[in-house]
Design a protein around this motif. Structure first.
Motif, PDB file in Angstrom:
ATOM      1  N   GLY A 145       0.812  -1.216   0.000  1.00 36.87           N
ATOM      2  CA  GLY A 145       0.000   0.000   0.000  1.00 36.87           C
ATOM      3  C   GLY A 145       0.840   1.258   0.000  1.00 36.87           C
ATOM      4  O   GLY A 145       0.520   2.243  -0.695  1.00 36.87           O
ATOM      5  N   LEU A 146       1.933   1.253   0.763  1.00 38.17           N
ATOM      6  CA  LEU A 146       2.811   2.420   0.779  1.00 38.17           C
ATOM      7  C   LEU A 146       3.496   2.602  -0.570  1.00 38.17           C
ATOM      8  O   LEU A 146       3.694   3.742  -1.039  1.00 38.17           O
ATOM      9  CB  LEU A 146       3.847   2.261   1.893  1.00 38.17           C
ATOM     10  N   ALA A 147       3.875   1.486  -1.206  1.00 36.95           N
ATOM     11  CA  ALA A 147       4.485   1.590  -2.536  1.00 36.95           C
ATOM     12  C   ALA A 147       3.486   2.140  -3.554  1.00 36.95           C
ATOM     13  O   ALA A 147       3.845   2.935  -4.441  1.00 36.95           O
ATOM     14  CB  ALA A 147       5.000   0.222  -2.969  1.00 36.95           C
ATOM     15  N   ILE A 148       2.227   1.736  -3.434  1.00 39.32           N
ATOM     16  CA  ILE A 148       1.196   2.271  -4.333  1.00 39.32           C
ATOM     17  C   ILE A 148       1.048   3.775  -4.131  1.00 39.32           C
ATOM     18  O   ILE A 148       0.911   4.551  -5.089  1.00 39.32           O
ATOM     19  CB  ILE A 148      -0.139   1.542  -4.088  1.00 39.32           C
ATOM     20  N   ALA A 149       1.105   4.204  -2.866  1.00 32.51           N
ATOM     21  CA  ALA A 149       0.914   5.627  -2.571  1.00 32.51           C
ATOM     22  C   ALA A 149       2.029   6.489  -3.145  1.00 32.51           C
ATOM     23  O   ALA A 149       1.796   7.651  -3.518  1.00 32.51           O
ATOM     24  CB  ALA A 149       0.812   5.827  -1.065  1.00 32.51           C
ATOM     25  N   TRP A 161      -7.329  -3.172  -7.060  1.00 38.16           N
ATOM     26  CA  TRP A 161      -7.887  -3.083  -5.712  1.00 38.16           C
ATOM     27  C   TRP A 161      -6.793  -3.356  -4.682  1.00 38.16           C
ATOM     28  O   TRP A 161      -6.093  -4.360  -4.750  1.00 38.16           O
ATOM     29  CB  TRP A 161      -9.014  -4.094  -5.518  1.00 38.16           C
ATOM     30  N   TYR A 162      -6.675  -2.438  -3.746  1.00 41.33           N
ATOM     31  CA  TYR A 162      -5.838  -2.676  -2.561  1.00 41.33           C
ATOM     32  C   TYR A 162      -6.780  -2.723  -1.368  1.00 41.33           C
ATOM     33  O   TYR A 162      -7.295  -1.693  -0.914  1.00 41.33           O
ATOM     34  CB  TYR A 162      -4.801  -1.573  -2.377  1.00 41.33           C
ATOM     35  N   GLY A 163      -7.003  -3.924  -0.873  1.00 39.22           N
ATOM     36  CA  GLY A 163      -8.012  -4.070   0.168  1.00 39.22           C
ATOM     37  C   GLY A 163      -9.367  -3.719  -0.396  1.00 39.22           C
ATOM     38  O   GLY A 163      -9.804  -4.278  -1.406  1.00 39.22           O
ATOM     39  N   PHE A 164     -10.027  -2.755   0.231  1.00 32.96           N
ATOM     40  CA  PHE A 164     -11.324  -2.301  -0.280  1.00 32.96           C
ATOM     41  C   PHE A 164     -11.205  -0.963  -1.018  1.00 32.96           C
ATOM     42  O   PHE A 164     -12.216  -0.316  -1.309  1.00 32.96           O
ATOM     43  CB  PHE A 164     -12.331  -2.161   0.877  1.00 32.96           C
ATOM     44  N   ALA A 176      -5.044   4.218  -0.467  1.00 31.56           N
ATOM     45  CA  ALA A 176      -4.436   2.908  -0.237  1.00 31.56           C
ATOM     46  C   ALA A 176      -3.291   3.015   0.762  1.00 31.56           C
ATOM     47  O   ALA A 176      -3.103   2.143   1.623  1.00 31.56           O
ATOM     48  CB  ALA A 176      -3.945   2.323  -1.560  1.00 31.56           C
ATOM     49  N   GLY A 177      -2.515   4.113   0.658  1.00 32.11           N
ATOM     50  CA  GLY A 177      -1.435   4.312   1.619  1.00 32.11           C
ATOM     51  C   GLY A 177      -1.961   4.501   3.028  1.00 32.11           C
ATOM     52  O   GLY A 177      -1.370   4.007   4.001  1.00 32.11           O
ATOM     53  N   ALA A 178      -3.086   5.234   3.151  1.00 28.47           N
ATOM     54  CA  ALA A 178      -3.677   5.421   4.477  1.00 28.47           C
ATOM     55  C   ALA A 178      -4.158   4.085   5.048  1.00 28.47           C
ATOM     56  O   ALA A 178      -3.980   3.796   6.243  1.00 28.47           O
ATOM     57  CB  ALA A 178      -4.838   6.417   4.388  1.00 28.47           C
ATOM     58  N   LEU A 179      -4.762   3.266   4.191  1.00 27.62           N
ATOM     59  CA  LEU A 179      -5.187   1.942   4.643  1.00 27.62           C
ATOM     60  C   LEU A 179      -3.982   1.103   5.068  1.00 27.62           C
ATOM     61  O   LEU A 179      -4.040   0.366   6.064  1.00 27.62           O
ATOM     62  CB  LEU A 179      -5.960   1.240   3.527  1.00 27.62           C
ATOM     63  N   ALA A 180      -2.880   1.242   4.331  1.00 24.61           N
ATOM     64  CA  ALA A 180      -1.666   0.504   4.688  1.00 24.61           C
ATOM     65  C   ALA A 180      -1.157   0.923   6.062  1.00 24.61           C
ATOM     66  O   ALA A 180      -0.708   0.086   6.857  1.00 24.61           O
ATOM     67  CB  ALA A 180      -0.593   0.726   3.629  1.00 24.61           C
TER      68      ALA A 180
END
Length: 337
Positions: A145-149, A161-164, A176-180
């Motif tokens: 998720g952090l890499a996506i952010a 999709w990363y999680g939801f 996605a980074g916040a979810l990570a």
């Protein structure tokens, strides 16, 4: 001063918890990589070996397979104690060291602990695998998720999709980074607890029920009491045999020697007769002592086992006696005695 010490203590706690998360993740990952193939292999081999018992092959293979299952389960008990602080006491029934394959097979199959091991294997390859892998997943998944952010979303397929969170642009990538970060925070507090839960699950399946432990304690208490009573009775028998046999004869020898000393000058012939009598009495006392020692632990019992010792005892009886012995092997020395 107080604020500085509090901040230092808090930072040390945070670093310690961070190391604990990483350690739990590494241990859980290693455990998952070992538990799944190990549990599957043990379960399949056990099922096949037990199924082959009716045709005789399983009689030979089952003791070895179940011994391997016990080693696998005992390894998990060790890890539970060292990594999770969860103690799981093994409760296997002892088997004679020289028992034949038939006795070992059905002795192990008649042990409730064996069936607990076999029930634990499917649990370990499913729920156990998940709970072991989860700490590593909680620590590694946020990295994606952090890499996506920070830009990985640009090379991902549209609508990833990363999680939801559906990642389509930079804003959703930041989501996605916040979810990570949330998952990472969750891992920080709960990864070690999840691994601890894995070992609690293991104890719930592998551990002996309280009623079984209570029954074993009761049996051990009764057998210990019986052993103490038997030992006390044996000591009383030895004391009685010494008092009525060898001790009485040795007292007689002492009295004869005193009489001989008094008659040596007055009546040498009588003294010589008493010397011969004292010699016979001492020989009889020595013979009784030897019989007493043989009764405590006969040499044939130590050399050839309980069956031959009973046969040797039967040969000394005044009536004809036939002895039939059917034992799976030699028992332990205290049991034979």
């Amino acid at each position: 001063m107080t604020n500085d010490s509090d901040s230092d203590g808090g930072s040390r706690t945070g670093r310690g918890r961070g190391r604990g998360v990483g350690l739990a993740a590494v241990r859980g990952l290693a455990l998952a990589l070992v538990s799944l193939p190990g549990a599957v292999l043990c379960f399949v081999l056990s099922a096949v070996s037990i199924a082959l018992i009716p045709i005789g092959i399983g009689i030979v293979t089952t003791p070895y397979v179940l011994t391997g299952v016990r080693m696998f389960a005992n390894g998990r008990r060790v890890l539970a104690a060292e990594w999770g602080g969860v103690r799981i006491a093994p409760s296997y029934r002892p088997l004679p060291a020289d028992a034949n394959p038939w006795a070992r097979t059905f002795g192990m199959l008649g042990d409730p602990a064996t069936w607990r091991d076999l029930r634990w294997l499917p649990v370990d390859m499913t729920a156990g695998f998940v709970t072991a892998l989860l700490p590593a997943a909680l620590l590694l998944y946020p990295l994606e998720g952090l890499a996506i952010a920070v830009g990985l979303w640009r090379v991902l397929p549209d609508g990833y999709w990363y999680g939801f969170v559906r990642v389509t642009d930079q804003a959703s990538a930041l989501g996605a980074g916040a979810l990570a970060l949330v998952v990472l925070l969750f891992a920080h507090f709960f990864a070690a607890r999840v691994l601890h839960g894995h070992f609690l699950l293991t104890r719930a399946v592998l551990g002996a029920p309280d009623r079984e432990l209570a029954e074993r304690v009761r049996v051990l208490t009764e057998t210990r009491r019986d052993a103490v009573d038997t030992s006390a009775a044996e000591l009383r028998r030895i004391e009685r045999d010494l008092h009525d046999g060898a001790q009485a004869r040795l007292v007689a020898v002492g009295m004869d020697l005193g009489t001989i000393e008094a008659l040596l000058d007055k009546d040498p012939a009588k003294a010589k007769e008493l010397i011969a009598q004292a010699r016979r009495t001492s020989v009889e006392a020595l013979s009784e002592l030897r019989e007493l020692v043989r009764g405590i632990h006969p040499p044939v019992l130590a050399e050839r086992g309980l069956g031959d010792a009973v046969r040797a005892l039967a040969l000394r009886l005044p009536v004809a006696t036939e002895v039939t012995v059917d034992l799976p092997g030699r028992a332990q020395a205290p049991v034979e005695s």
